[in-house]
Design an enzyme around this catalytic site. Structure first.
Site, PDB file in Angstrom:
ATOM      1  CG  ASP A   1       0.103  -4.190   2.864  1.00 42.81           C
ATOM      2  OD1 ASP A   1       0.231  -3.501   1.830  1.00 42.81           O
ATOM      3  OD2 ASP A   1       0.126  -3.699   4.010  1.00 42.81           O
TER       4      ASP A   1
ATOM      5  CB  SER B   1       3.380   1.349   6.152  1.00 43.41           C
ATOM      6  OG  SER B   1       2.215   1.289   6.935  1.00 43.41           O
TER       7      SER B   1
ATOM      8  CG  HIS C   1      -0.339   0.214   2.521  1.00 39.36           C
ATOM      9  ND1 HIS C   1       0.045  -0.819   3.335  1.00 39.36           N
ATOM     10  CD2 HIS C   1      -0.021   1.348   3.186  1.00 39.36           C
ATOM     11  CE1 HIS C   1       0.561  -0.338   4.450  1.00 39.36           C
ATOM     12  NE2 HIS C   1       0.534   0.975   4.388  1.00 39.36           N
TER      13      HIS C   1
END
Length: 342
Positions: free
Chosen positions: A119, A198, A88
């Protein structure tokens, strides 16, 4: 020897009555040494891993040129520039950008491949002398174990937080188009994670990357995609082919207890009830129907939807497999040929 309830002259609250100053001093020194041991562990992990974690500035090509669209973190996989991050972070077409390292270098990168259903994404930086991280195995983690998160929260490169694993075996929904899949065995940690973390590394006390930080689930709660046998295959496929191939059945379903007789005969408590079948799918071609109860695929027992997901690997694409179902409580074996998920 009893514990004093109220302090007396020269005695701290909760101190054991009759404790000698020498004993108090020894206990204080032991506490300090324990704290130093914790600090040394965290500092040692950071010293080893910080050069292998990059801060990402993600760019997108537009008619007006390249514009910044986000930020995140990445972990070095190989000296010749392969990096691992969250899908993402680099989602969308025409993405690339710059990776900044703790030594001050800023290196351009491009997206090799991204897999939204896990992901995970692999990037390639223009370098041949990077320091790769050591990948661990999340299968050996335990609740309460020390972990360190290294990343780029809120744009602050090289930030470090430490905490413990607060839960294992969590699931995280991931979507690619109309396809929704659960990411299995997600790691939950109380190490503080913020936007920009992330794609960064979740590291054990030996300096091995055991997870890729992927989401902030709430105050004091972070999640990470585990590094295990399944995700290693995803990473390898992304490095080699730029994509991950998965088999596809075309059923939507949910867990349901087996009838009492089937439970006894199969020594199996649950299966997956077919709720909906996609028209023209392998499941429809094989004759599966709504309300069928799937109990086994290709010789592997099916207890829940996640079992079907784990079986849908590239090796099963276009390969005939046997599917055992219960229809009206009676056993039935069907022949099904999975196709590639488009």
């Amino acid at each position: 020897m009893s514990t004093a309830i109220f302090p007396v002259a020269g005695q701290a609250f909760g101190e054991e009555a009759g404790t000698e100053p020498e004993a108090q001093g020894a206990q204080g020194q032991a506490d300090a040494e324990a704290l130093d041991a914790y600090s040394r562990t965290v500092a040692g992990v950071v010293e080893r891993l910080a050069p292998s974690v990059a801060s990402l500035r993600v760019m997108r090509d537009t008619r007006r040129g390249r514009v910044p669209v986000g930020a995140g973190s990445a972990v070095v996989l190989t000296p010749d520039g392969f990096l691992l991050t969250s899908a993402h972070v680099v989602a969308g077409s025409g993405r690339g950008g710059h990776a900044t390292f703790v030594d001050g270098r800023e290196i351009g990168f491009r997206v090799v491949g991204a897999d939204p259903l896990s992901d995970l994404a692999v990037l390639r930086a223009d370098a041949d002398d990077l320091k790769p991280a050591v990948l661990g195995d999340a299968a050996h983690l335990r609740v309460g174990q020390l972990v360190v998160a290294i990343g780029n929260p809120n744009g602050f490169a090289g930030s470090v937080t430490a905490g413990v694993i607060s839960a294992l075996g969590r699931s995280l929904p991931a979507r690619s188009g109309r396809t929704v899949r659960m990411i299995d065995s997600v790691i939950q940690t109380d190490a503080a994670l913020n936007p920009g973390n992330s794609g960064g590394a979740l590291v054990d006390s030996f300096g091995r990357v055991v997870g890729v930080n992927t989401a902030v689930a709430g105050v004091g709660l972070g999640l990470a995609v585990p590094i295990n046998d399944a995700t290693r295959k995803v990473i390898g496929a992304l490095m080699r082919d730029g994509r991950v191939r998965r088999a596809y059945l075309g059923v939507a379903g949910g867990p349901r207890p087996l009838p009492a007789r089937a439970r006894r005969e199969r020594d199996q408590a649950t299966g997956v009830e077919v709720i909906e079948i996609t028209p023209g799918s392998p499941a429809e071609d094989a004759g599966l129907r709504a309300e069928d109860l799937i109990v086994e695929i290709a010789g592997s027992r099916v207890h829940g939807v996640d079992d079907i997901q784990r079986l849908m690997v590239a090796d099963l694409i276009d390969v005939p497999v046997e599917v055992d179902v219960l229809r009206g409580g009676e056993p039935l074996r069907l022949r099904l040929v999975p196709r590639e998920l488009g």
